[in-house]
Design an enzyme around this catalytic site. Sequence first.
Site, mmCIF file in Angstrom:
data_model
loop_
_atom_site.group_PDB
_atom_site.id
_atom_site.type_symbol
_atom_site.label_atom_id
_atom_site.label_comp_id
_atom_site.label_asym_id
_atom_site.label_seq_id
_atom_site.Cartn_x
_atom_site.Cartn_y
_atom_site.Cartn_z
ATOM 1 N N CYS A 120 0.855 -1.131 -0.053
ATOM 2 C CA CYS A 120 0.126 -0.068 -0.180
ATOM 3 C C CYS A 120 0.743 1.107 0.038
ATOM 4 O O CYS A 120 0.368 2.449 -0.364
ATOM 5 C CB CYS A 120 -1.102 -0.070 1.143
ATOM 6 S SG CYS A 120 -2.127 -1.329 1.170
ATOM 7 N N HIS A 253 -3.208 7.242 2.092
ATOM 8 C CA HIS A 253 -3.497 5.807 1.631
ATOM 9 C C HIS A 253 -4.743 5.723 2.205
ATOM 10 O O HIS A 253 -5.217 5.941 3.469
ATOM 11 C CB HIS A 253 -2.576 4.864 2.350
ATOM 12 C CG HIS A 253 -2.911 3.480 1.920
ATOM 13 N ND1 HIS A 253 -3.652 3.213 0.900
ATOM 14 C CD2 HIS A 253 -3.143 2.545 2.766
ATOM 15 C CE1 HIS A 253 -4.069 1.979 1.017
ATOM 16 N NE2 HIS A 253 -3.708 1.446 1.994
ATOM 17 N N ASN A 283 -10.123 -0.076 0.100
ATOM 18 C CA ASN A 283 -8.687 -0.027 -0.031
ATOM 19 C C ASN A 283 -8.053 -0.561 -1.230
ATOM 20 O O ASN A 283 -8.208 -2.100 -1.286
ATOM 21 C CB ASN A 283 -8.132 -0.586 1.226
ATOM 22 C CG ASN A 283 -6.561 -0.641 1.485
ATOM 23 O OD1 ASN A 283 -5.817 -0.499 0.409
ATOM 24 N ND2 ASN A 283 -6.133 -1.318 2.580
#
EC number: 2.3.1.180
Length: 326
Positions: A120, A253, A283
């Site tokens: 990520c 993020h 996500n």
Amino acid sequence: MRRYARIIGTGSYLPPRRLTNNDLAAELAQRGIETSDEWIVERTGIRARHFAAPDVTSSDLALQACRQAIEAAGVSAQDIDLIIVATSTPDMVFPSTAAILQHKLGIANGCPAFDVQAVCSGFVYALSVADAMIQTGAAKRALVVGAEVFSRILDFNDRTTCVLFGDGAGAVVLEASEAPGILAAELHADGSHVGILCVPGHVSGGNVLGDPLLKMDGQAVFKLAVGVLDKAARATLDKAGLTEADIDWLIPHQANIRIMQSTARKLKLSMDKVVVTVDQHGNTSAASIPLALDHGVRSGQVKPGQTVLLEGVGGGFTWGAVLFKM
Ligand code: UT7
């Protein structure tokens, strides 16, 4: 005179299949897995995510995002002289998704193309590498992409993880410039935390050895993320000689709205200065930051001349931040 890397175009792409929490809950119920829109929204802020069709790869999603970014930049694909793709769900073991993408974009100028694997944090890592290559003169015009088909590595029997992630891609075109672009970056990793967020399987002798699906200790990730993001933000601002008061937009993020709220609070930023897409995208790992950046630009929130802080955190454990003038 300092040579900067400036973002001159952004783009993104989401696969058309959109599942609300209720859609996903209904699918999971068929497997005997119980979840609810209420739990997902309360714990994460996620309301919907997109899943790619089974035959669609990360490079397919990246291709659409890159076409948009190249068009927004007003350049020709042939002028790109560096391609970096951040992904944890590559099309193949090798070659890189970046090489596959180069071919799909019809770029036949022999420019370097490679993948960055930092889960990520991948986009922040890739942007930082491209920035360094532009500053040294190794590249003039780079395509930096985050692209993921995370749905492929989700365990749909594990409700603690499968409700969190989605698929998508985002891209930017970076160009060498005398005018300020990227001002500072910070990258970090601590491999002692490999086990808290991983896909432990690997290919060996024609078989998959170990579990090829995502495992996460959510609470351990949550605690680490909140601490490191604040430190990375401050270190990046320090490097550029700026403070949190100089930030126009924070684009973290997009993993969990609670982590984003906590980071904003520590930086004394109101949530009005945070670009939020986690509610609509879930996500999307390395794709989440460029997807949110493109959303911010296209919605008119993020404007030329503004100061933007990107922050990534994820498996590895990895984390980092990039500060730039839009
Ligand atoms: O991209 C990389 C970065 N990743 C992250 O940032 C993820 C960070 N972690 C998180 O976002 C949160 O830890 C989660 C969203 C993963 C979990 O939230 P939490 O507040 O830490 O919940 P929890 O793990 O403490 O679980 C609370 C309860 C448990 O039930 P009991 O033991 O209290 O009875 C879980 O079994 O919620 C239950 N639960 C669910 N219930 C309904 C877990 N998942 C679900 C679910 N639906 N999907």
